[in-house]
Design an enzyme around this catalytic site. Structure first.
Site, PDB file in Angstrom:
ATOM      1  N   PRO A 136       0.819  -1.269  -0.179  1.00 26.26           N
ATOM      2  CA  PRO A 136       0.034   0.084   0.003  1.00 26.26           C
ATOM      3  C   PRO A 136       0.722   1.302   0.011  1.00 26.26           C
ATOM      4  CG  PRO A 136      -0.589  -1.476   1.902  1.00 26.26           C
ATOM      5  CD  PRO A 136       0.589  -2.112   1.049  1.00 26.26           C
ATOM      6  N   GLU A 166       2.260  -8.214   8.662  1.00 28.97           N
ATOM      7  CA  GLU A 166       2.204  -6.810   8.577  1.00 28.97           C
ATOM      8  C   GLU A 166       3.206  -6.317   7.602  1.00 28.97           C
ATOM      9  OE1 GLU A 166      -0.813  -7.612  10.196  1.00 28.97           O
ATOM     10  OE2 GLU A 166      -0.265  -5.423   9.769  1.00 28.97           O
ATOM     11  N   ARG A 193      -1.009  -9.617 -21.051  1.00 25.91           N
ATOM     12  CA  ARG A 193      -1.837  -9.320 -22.089  1.00 25.91           C
ATOM     13  C   ARG A 193      -1.145  -8.446 -23.313  1.00 25.91           C
ATOM     14  NH1 ARG A 193      -6.930  -9.297 -21.706  1.00 25.91           N
ATOM     15  NH2 ARG A 193      -7.237  -7.102 -22.717  1.00 25.91           N
ATOM     16  N   ASP A 225      -8.058  -1.610 -25.058  1.00 20.83           N
ATOM     17  CA  ASP A 225      -8.686  -1.856 -23.856  1.00 20.83           C
ATOM     18  C   ASP A 225      -8.830  -0.294 -23.168  1.00 20.83           C
ATOM     19  OD1 ASP A 225      -9.057  -4.346 -23.611  1.00 20.83           O
ATOM     20  OD2 ASP A 225      -7.065  -4.588 -22.309  1.00 20.83           O
TER      21      ASP A 225
HETATM   22  C1  LIG Z   1      -2.916  -6.704   7.241  1.00 23.81           C
HETATM   23  N1  LIG Z   1      -1.949  -6.298   6.568  1.00 23.81           N
HETATM   24  C2  LIG Z   1      -1.750  -7.530   5.513  1.00 23.81           C
HETATM   25  C3  LIG Z   1      -0.151  -7.104   4.530  1.00 23.81           C
HETATM   26  N2  LIG Z   1      -0.215  -6.035   4.375  1.00 23.81           N
HETATM   27  C4  LIG Z   1       0.859  -5.504   3.604  1.00 23.81           C
HETATM   28  C5  LIG Z   1       1.975  -4.757   3.741  1.00 23.81           C
HETATM   29  C6  LIG Z   1       3.085  -4.392   3.274  1.00 23.81           C
HETATM   30  C7  LIG Z   1       3.311  -5.217   2.070  1.00 23.81           C
HETATM   31  C8  LIG Z   1       2.147  -5.915   1.491  1.00 23.81           C
HETATM   32  C9  LIG Z   1       1.382  -6.321   2.275  1.00 23.81           C
HETATM   33  C10 LIG Z   1       0.197  -7.096   1.614  1.00 23.81           C
HETATM   34  N3  LIG Z   1      -1.032  -6.418   1.456  1.00 23.81           N
HETATM   35  C11 LIG Z   1      -1.295  -5.420   0.245  1.00 23.81           C
HETATM   36  C12 LIG Z   1      -0.152  -5.629  -0.556  1.00 23.81           C
HETATM   37  C13 LIG Z   1      -0.441  -4.699  -1.667  1.00 23.81           C
HETATM   38  C14 LIG Z   1      -1.529  -3.799  -1.595  1.00 23.81           C
HETATM   39  C15 LIG Z   1      -1.922  -2.915  -2.818  1.00 23.81           C
HETATM   40  N4  LIG Z   1      -2.690  -1.784  -2.348  1.00 23.81           N
HETATM   41  O1  LIG Z   1      -1.261  -3.113  -3.998  1.00 23.81           O
HETATM   42  C16 LIG Z   1      -2.504  -3.892  -0.699  1.00 23.81           C
HETATM   43  N5  LIG Z   1      -2.355  -4.912   0.356  1.00 23.81           N
HETATM   44  C17 LIG Z   1      -0.704  -4.792   5.112  1.00 23.81           C
HETATM   45  C18 LIG Z   1      -1.983  -5.095   5.825  1.00 23.81           C
END
Ligand SMILES: CN1CCN(c2ccccc2CNc2ccc(C(N)=O)cn2)CC1
Length: 246
Positions: free
Chosen positions: A88, A115, A153, A168
């Site tokens: 994220p 996490e 793709r 697309d």
């Molecule tokens: C409960 N935790 C699960 C692990 N997570 C996390 C934290 C760091 C890296 C990967 C993850 C894997 N999750 C992702 C991965 C990508 C996206 C995206 N937006 O591309 C959303 N989420 C944080 C939250």
């Protein structure tokens, strides 16, 4: 296209990439998938891949050693591939990034769980952190699958009609796609726009372009800024009344 994925759930990745266009691309060798599971590279009896976070707090963090070993093993197999960590906190993924990685020919994707991963792995081995959007997933695998689909793709020969990769959404200089219709001609008392039944290919192309322009203006006006519009496009857009938002 060669894609490496570091994941604790290789079977999830494998299963999701056996079907449809992507499955056929693998069979035809247009997509080579190489998976590496950090759990297979652990040194302890319990095959530990996570541990408690320094500084306290909820959840666990992926430990650096097995994860680094998994990344290094794929880097050896694909030395030219950029190492991309899905999180994220990453830069938003878009079609331009998909095109760049397809052109480059290879990419290594790191799917995090728990996490997240120890920051020292990011500092040492990750070239780019990328996000699919502002939402949280339980792991990076589904983000990796979406990226693998978007990139594969674009590989020549993967789509039957090469134009459809271009057509697309975001293919036509970043405009949203037009509406689509197929048989029956009347469905639940709803008909198909007459122009599509006219056989007038010039009129049909114009209608589709105008639908794309109107939709983009209504739903994603910021994309219009980046699109390269013809004079005719601009005349059409000024002819539209206030956006109805749909
Ligand atoms: C409960 N935790 C699960 C692990 N997570 C996390 C934290 C760091 C890296 C990967 C993850 C894997 N999750 C992702 C991965 C990508 C996206 C995206 N937006 O591309 C959303 N989420 C944080 C939250």
């Amino acid at each position: 296209m060669k894609v490496g994925v570091i994941t604790l759930f290789p079977e999830l990745m494998d299963g999701a990439l056996e079907h449809g266009v992507i499955g056929r691309a693998r069979t035809k060798g247009q997509l080579e998938l190489e998976l590496s599971n950090p759990r297979d590279l652990t040194a302890d009896k319990h095959r530990t891949v996570d541990d408690r976070p320094f500084g306290g707090g909820p959840g666990m963090v992926m430990t650096p050693a097995p994860l680094s070993a998994a990344i290094v093993s794929l880097k050896e197999a694909m030395p030219e591939a950029p190492v991309v960590y899905l999180s994220p906190q990453g830069r938003p993924f878009d079609q331009a990034m998909a095109r760049a990685w397809q052109a480059h020919g290879s990419v290594i994707l790191v799917a995090g769980r728990y996490e997240g991963i120890d920051e020292r792995v990011i500092d040492r081995l990750v070239d780019e952190e990328v996000s699919l959007g502002d939402f949280v997933l339980s792991g990076g695998e589904f983000a990796a699958l979406a990226i693998i689909d978007a990139v594969t793709r674009l590989e020549p020969g993967v789509l039957g009609d090469p134009l459809s990769a271009e057509e697309d959404s975001f293919g036509i200089e970043g405009l949203l796609d037009c509406p689509h219709y197929t048989r029956p001609e009347v469905y639940e008392n709803q008909t198909v726009p007459a122009v599509l039944m006219s056989g007038d290919h010039k009129a049909i192309a114009r209608w589709r372009r105008q639908q794309s322009l109107a939709r983009t203006r209504d739903r994603r006006p910021e994309l219009l800024e980046k699109a390269d519009l013809t004079k005719e496009d601009k005349v059409f857009l000024t002819s539209l009344g206030p956006s109805d938002g749909n």
